[in-house]
Design a protein around this motif. Sequence first.
Motif, mmCIF file in Angstrom:
data_model
loop_
_atom_site.group_PDB
_atom_site.id
_atom_site.type_symbol
_atom_site.label_atom_id
_atom_site.label_comp_id
_atom_site.label_asym_id
_atom_site.label_seq_id
_atom_site.Cartn_x
_atom_site.Cartn_y
_atom_site.Cartn_z
ATOM 1 N N LEU A 193 0.801 -1.226 0.000
ATOM 2 C CA LEU A 193 0.000 0.000 0.000
ATOM 3 C C LEU A 193 0.832 1.272 0.000
ATOM 4 O O LEU A 193 0.278 2.368 0.131
ATOM 5 N N HIS A 194 2.153 1.157 -0.124
ATOM 6 C CA HIS A 194 2.998 2.341 -0.121
ATOM 7 C C HIS A 194 3.929 2.324 -1.326
ATOM 8 O O HIS A 194 4.386 1.271 -1.767
ATOM 9 N N ASP A 195 4.194 3.507 -1.830
ATOM 10 C CA ASP A 195 5.043 3.663 -2.997
ATOM 11 C C ASP A 195 6.508 3.461 -2.605
ATOM 12 O O ASP A 195 6.979 4.105 -1.665
ATOM 13 N N PRO A 196 7.245 2.599 -3.288
ATOM 14 C CA PRO A 196 8.632 2.339 -2.893
ATOM 15 C C PRO A 196 9.575 3.510 -3.145
ATOM 16 O O PRO A 196 10.626 3.608 -2.503
ATOM 17 N N VAL A 197 9.232 4.400 -4.070
ATOM 18 C CA VAL A 197 10.113 5.528 -4.393
ATOM 19 C C VAL A 197 9.971 6.648 -3.380
ATOM 20 O O VAL A 197 10.958 7.180 -2.862
ATOM 21 N N THR A 198 8.732 7.032 -3.081
ATOM 22 C CA THR A 198 8.490 8.177 -2.196
ATOM 23 C C THR A 198 8.092 7.771 -0.785
ATOM 24 O O THR A 198 8.037 8.627 0.096
ATOM 25 N N ARG A 199 7.779 6.487 -0.565
ATOM 26 C CA ARG A 199 7.297 5.960 0.717
ATOM 27 C C ARG A 199 5.947 6.563 1.122
ATOM 28 O O ARG A 199 5.528 6.451 2.265
#
Length: 633
Positions: A193-199
């Motif tokens: 549920l979280h973006d790996p680039v921006t967290r």
Amino acid sequence: MRKTCTTDLATTNATWERAVSGTPDGQGRAPGATLPNITERNAAPSVPPPGEGSGAPGPGTGAPPSAVPADYRAAFNAARLAMAVVDREGRVLDANPALGALLGTDPALLATRSAAELADLREDPRTWSEYREVLCGRRARLCCTRRLQHTDGHALWAEITIEPAADSCSMLLSMADISDRRDLQGRLRHLQLHDPVTRLPNRHLFFERLASALESAAYDQEGTGRIGLCYLDLDGFKAVNDTLGHRIGDRLLGAVAQRLTECAAPGGHLVARLGGDEFALLVQNSTGTEQLCELARSVLAALQRPFDVVGQRLSVSASIGVVERPAAGTHTTWLMQAADTTLYWAKEDGKARWTLFDPERNAHRMTRQALSSTLRPAVEREEFVLDYQPLVGLVDGVVHGVEALVRWDHPQFGRLSPNRFIPLAEENGAIVPLGRWVLRTACHQARAWQRAHPLRPLVVSVNVAVRQVWDSDLVADVGAILQETGLPPHLLQLELTESAVMGSAGRPLQALQRLSDMGVAIAIDDFGTGYSNLAYLSRLPVSTLKLDGSFVQGFRTAEHPNPADETIVEALVQLAHRLGLTVTAECVESAEQAERLGRIGCDTGQGWFYSRPVPPDRIQAMITTSPASSAAS
């Protein structure tokens, strides 16, 4: 005094037999093998359940040792699975050491405790109801997951199962510690549920939160009942990826996410990356549009400061769509569509800005979309009609020709003028079938007028979009229609805008030349407002210039003349005549304008002074009553 129950020893022996033999009926065991007989081993015709009877509890249990078979007790105490025996009233009768270790207490202290209290079953109404049904025998089994508290203070997750014991007078409660599994699931869900680039929360989590916010707003009596959304897109981010690489691009996205988080932190707003360079800021319980606008302004200001990314000094801007409205009756799909539309407006209006959702502008966009999607079917259903505006000689007042102007009799919006749908038709390609229909209909009508008035044939002028030249074989279409209708080529004039004609090269220029060789006249419409590259006039097969109405508007009255416009028009007319071209003045609205244009040398005029666009039968009447007709008669 609680009532005791008698164990069905025959049933128990049968169970042992099945367990030893490995088959349902005890068959398959070795010849001569004997089974232990619980009756013989324990010599008790009636065995009270654990926790019942008059004996004192044994060490670590809530029941007398003599009340439980020795093998069962050994297995019960040695089991690594935390277990307890519970009576039908929900009280713990016996607990094994594994349960005491799980909860951090002496298992002897758990006797007579409420099982619902140990397993925290009262907190969830649904679980509590199912638990009571198991106790009453109306439900066979309960399995649930609960968050329990260890005596040292830390929390743990346990998978709890409650089901009837073999004696049918007590229940077996078991607890399995699944904290590690829950932690792993939590970490996996966080990654999911979280973006790996921006967290930041990703698109999936954002929509979960958005749906939850809309649902909770309907029941929250203390909130404002409103919701707001800032939907933003970085301007020109693709150029960063293309020139500096995705590694720098990802670092830039991370830096942008950090600034967005700082902007949203004071209000506790949710910031999410929806994908690519798109971000969203969700404002629950918004206080109105001003709050959202202020947030958008702060975001723009924050992003306008340069970024230092791996030694690169980068500057970016953003376009932001802002939507704020009551949460009641709002659906996630509608809210995102409105935000996406508003973001498009911000980019269309020049980028590096925020734009507030406008219902009226959106209604216009929806109407535009509705028209665009129904253009092609409308051509097939023949919902279009042609009106004609006469081209009148400025000297003799004779109707020399007409311009065909298309109208759309829309079943929902009524009669629409060309400026409402022609640009849409050019965008989606519907201009090709529509233009073909206009050309065929106008040529049929011109041929009918020629038959009715062979001495006064009218030239019919038809507008052609440059896309018709590119997307279809215009020369073949014109040739086929002229042959079909029998209209002589010299009675057809095709009008193209100055920008389209002056920029013609290759295929368009070849098509215009072939049409001219065929005998069809070519006119430049709205001349004087486009490129105005006069050098092209000697290279293109043009026969007529139609001066844009902005020049004619300078010919107001004798008291308020515009000498510059008159000088320009006179020069254009003289140039056109020297090149062998005729000149038509558009937007003639008064007798004085017509007189001055005729004096300058314009050949024909077109405008409301002579007639508005009218149906074909009105043109027929004009031909009959024109000065030339009267003279001929």
